[in-house]
Structure formats: C-alpha cells, structure tokens
Design a protein around this motif. Sequence first.
Motif, PDB file in Angstrom:
ATOM      1  N   ALA A   1       0.930  -1.274  -0.056  1.00  0.00           N
ATOM      2  CA  ALA A   1      -0.032   0.100  -0.008  1.00  0.00           C
ATOM      3  C   ALA A   1       0.778   1.170   0.028  1.00  0.00           C
ATOM      4  N   ASN A   2       0.258   2.457  -0.425  1.00  0.00           N
ATOM      5  CA  ASN A   2       0.851   3.792  -0.397  1.00  0.00           C
ATOM      6  C   ASN A   2       2.020   3.970  -1.670  1.00  0.00           C
TER       7      ASN A   2
ATOM      8  N   GLU B   1       2.390   5.508  -4.830  1.00  0.00           N
ATOM      9  CA  GLU B   1       1.451   6.565  -5.851  1.00  0.00           C
ATOM     10  C   GLU B   1       1.387   5.951  -7.373  1.00  0.00           C
TER      11      GLU B   1
ATOM     12  N   ILE C   1      -6.536   0.858  -6.058  1.00  0.00           N
ATOM     13  CA  ILE C   1      -6.181   2.173  -5.939  1.00  0.00           C
ATOM     14  C   ILE C   1      -7.249   3.085  -5.302  1.00  0.00           C
ATOM     15  N   PHE C   2      -6.748   3.802  -4.253  1.00  0.00           N
ATOM     16  CA  PHE C   2      -7.652   4.436  -3.376  1.00  0.00           C
ATOM     17  C   PHE C   2      -6.958   6.090  -3.089  1.00  0.00           C
ATOM     18  N   GLU C   3      -7.561   7.061  -3.615  1.00  0.00           N
ATOM     19  CA  GLU C   3      -7.000   8.304  -3.559  1.00  0.00           C
ATOM     20  C   GLU C   3      -5.404   8.453  -4.200  1.00  0.00           C
TER      21      GLU C   3
ATOM     22  N   LYS D   1      -3.353   6.112  -4.441  1.00  0.00           N
ATOM     23  CA  LYS D   1      -2.105   5.436  -4.195  1.00  0.00           C
ATOM     24  C   LYS D   1      -2.841   3.927  -4.081  1.00  0.00           C
ATOM     25  N   THR D   2      -1.701   2.843  -4.194  1.00  0.00           N
ATOM     26  CA  THR D   2      -2.365   1.510  -3.935  1.00  0.00           C
ATOM     27  C   THR D   2      -2.559   1.373  -2.466  1.00  0.00           C
ATOM     28  N   ASP D   3      -3.612   0.407  -2.470  1.00  0.00           N
ATOM     29  CA  ASP D   3      -4.350   0.304  -1.021  1.00  0.00           C
ATOM     30  C   ASP D   3      -3.922  -1.049  -0.437  1.00  0.00           C
TER      31      ASP D   3
ATOM     32  N   THR E   1      -4.808  -3.909  -2.013  1.00  0.00           N
ATOM     33  CA  THR E   1      -5.524  -5.180  -2.517  1.00  0.00           C
ATOM     34  C   THR E   1      -5.083  -5.307  -3.873  1.00  0.00           C
TER      35      THR E   1
ATOM     36  N   ASP F   1       3.257  -1.937   3.647  1.00  0.00           N
ATOM     37  CA  ASP F   1       3.035  -0.422   3.620  1.00  0.00           C
ATOM     38  C   ASP F   1       4.387   0.289   3.199  1.00  0.00           C
TER      39      ASP F   1
END
Length: 366
Positions: free
Chosen positions: A31-32, A34, A70-72, A74-76, A78, A361
């Motif tokens: 996650a996180n 970009e 992707i969420f906002e 960035k990778t989340d 998943t 992360d």
Amino acid sequence: MSNSIGEKFKVTSFGTSHGMAVGAVVDGCPANLELTPEDIQKELDKRKPGTSSVTTARKEADEVQILSGIFEGKTDGTPIACVVFNKNQHSKDYSMFKNTPRPSHGDFAWMAKYGNYDYNGGGRGSGRVTIGHVIGGAIAKKLLETQNIEIISHVTQIGDIKAEPQDFNAIKENIEKNPVRCADLKAAEEMEELILTKKQEGDSIGGIVETIAIGMPAGLGEPVFERLDGDLARILMNIGSVKGVEIGLGFGVADKTGSQINDEYQIEDGKITTKTNNSGGIIGGMSNGMPIVSRIAIKPTPSISKCQDSVNLEKMENKKIEIKGRHDPCIAPRVTAVAESSTAIVLADHMIRSGFIHPTDLEKNI
C-alpha cells in the motif's frame, strides 16, 4: 494452464489476441505507492503496435483502465486489476488456420495438449498477451523507483548487424530516437533498413535485446533454488519469442579462463564493487550490487507471407499455406518493453522477499 508468476509480488495475466480484452491482476503490491493510469500507459506505449514501419500495421490505442487496487491515487494493498480492450481485431485473416497449424507457432502443440485452440491471432498464445507482462512490470518499476532502481532494455543486434556498446545514460536517451530502440544510432539506421528489406521480401528477422538494472542492493536471491538469475531466466524465457537467455557474459564464458573472467573486488568511493561485471551482477544466485545485465535471443517472427508447408489436421494431408494479416517483420524492438517489465517483476518480487521493500506498507520503509 499457468497464468501467474511471482511469490510475494504476483502477476496474473488474462485475455486473448482477438477476444474482448487483455490485462493483468497484480497481487502483493504494498500500500501507499503512488500510481496513476499514466504510469502504466507510458510503458504500454513502448510495445504498442502500429507505431512505425518496422512494426505490425494493427492499430490499437492499448489504453489501460485500472479497475481496482487504487484509493486516492495510491495503492491500497488489494489486488490491482487493469484491462486493455481490443478494438482492431481482424479475425477473418485467421479462419484458414482452423485446422492448419502455422509453422513455428504454438498451434499444433496447443491442439495436442488441449484439443481446443483459438486460432484467431493465436488466441492466448499471441504476443498480444504480453500486455499483461507490461502492466505488471509498470507497477513493479514504479515500486523499484522508490529504492532508486532503474531498468532499461534496448536492441543490441538485428540479424548480423551489431550495435556498439553504450553507457546507461546514452542508452536511455538514444533508444527514444529511433523505432528499433537501439542506442547505437548508426547501427539503428542499418537495422531499420534490414527489417524493411525483410518486410518487402515477405520474411522476418531476429535480434537480441539486452536489459540492464542499476541501483540494486547486494543480497537478492537464494543460493540454491529461487536463485535470482534462475528466476530472471525463467521469466525471460517465458516471453513467447525468446529462444535463449544470457546473464552477464553468458555463453562468452565457455572459451575463457577463470583469470580472464573473474570479477575481482575493490573498494570504490567507500563501497565494495567489482572491477569487471562479467557475472552480470549476480554471483552464487544472489545480487552483488553491480548492474544486473541479461540478454535474450529473439527468433524471427514466424508469421511470414512466404509460402510454407503445413498439414490439414482434419483431412490428415499435406497443405501449402500463406500467412496473411498484420505482423511484425521483427519483434525485437517491441520486446524491449516486455523484457524490461519482466525483469522488473522479478526484481520487485525479490526486493519484497529479501526485506528491502516492506510487504504491506511502503511508508514503513521511510
């Protein structure tokens, strides 16, 4: 049928050449990171068909859509699902091959194994499915960039025309200046001329693609199984047009002595390096911190318009065929993107497995 590769960073490819779409699902990306569609698109554009006279005339935008993961911005953590829809299929060009396997294609072996074969453009066996490799590789490259690792692939030989060696920066700059993606601009002109000559003759030509990764830490890979060079060789050999893989000096070691090719150690700017890099950055199955260098031999595109011998599987009789349709007279320039991406997938996987990249992360790496 195996359609996935990787342990921690896993890429699953899907789709067919003349089906609705092709794409990939990437699982295990922390996650996180970009990530935008543009990050993936710029890599897909390197292998996009119809961009010059030395590639197939098939026109595809190859526009990627990110469906999940992707969420906002960035990778989340998943699965990241990406799809590219096919929009310019000419399936009628392949109807004649329903029961007639094309020479040096996978048609006959596929029928022998599965008893069912999508003959339209080669179906799942088409080079078009390497879009999945490039999607996975684009995400892997973005991940590796967080550790200041760069990867570049370039054409070093087409037919008997060989490029002069260039440094990493020259390669990055020069391959964008010609459709062959060769860093030696003089050789690139000769290569382009040779490819176009073979195209006019209804034939094709092979080549060699070299991939270089810089900024690698020492210690990636395992000493027995799961060797870094073994995993690289595996993924590179899994590219459909590849018939040979070399790491470092490769087959050039066969006629040398140990004193000629041993990479001697030295202290340089406070770091341990080697005076030469004949091992291609991998020794004992593990990276040694030097640039990782591989080369792959690309066979001539088997789809040529010259008359060839085949058989009719239904009637069990010999048959002459001429392959029509839109095909690359030399696949090597477009393979550069696939080799680059495939290398990135393996390196990203091993960076996570070896603890250089946090598995869940990215912000925990800071």
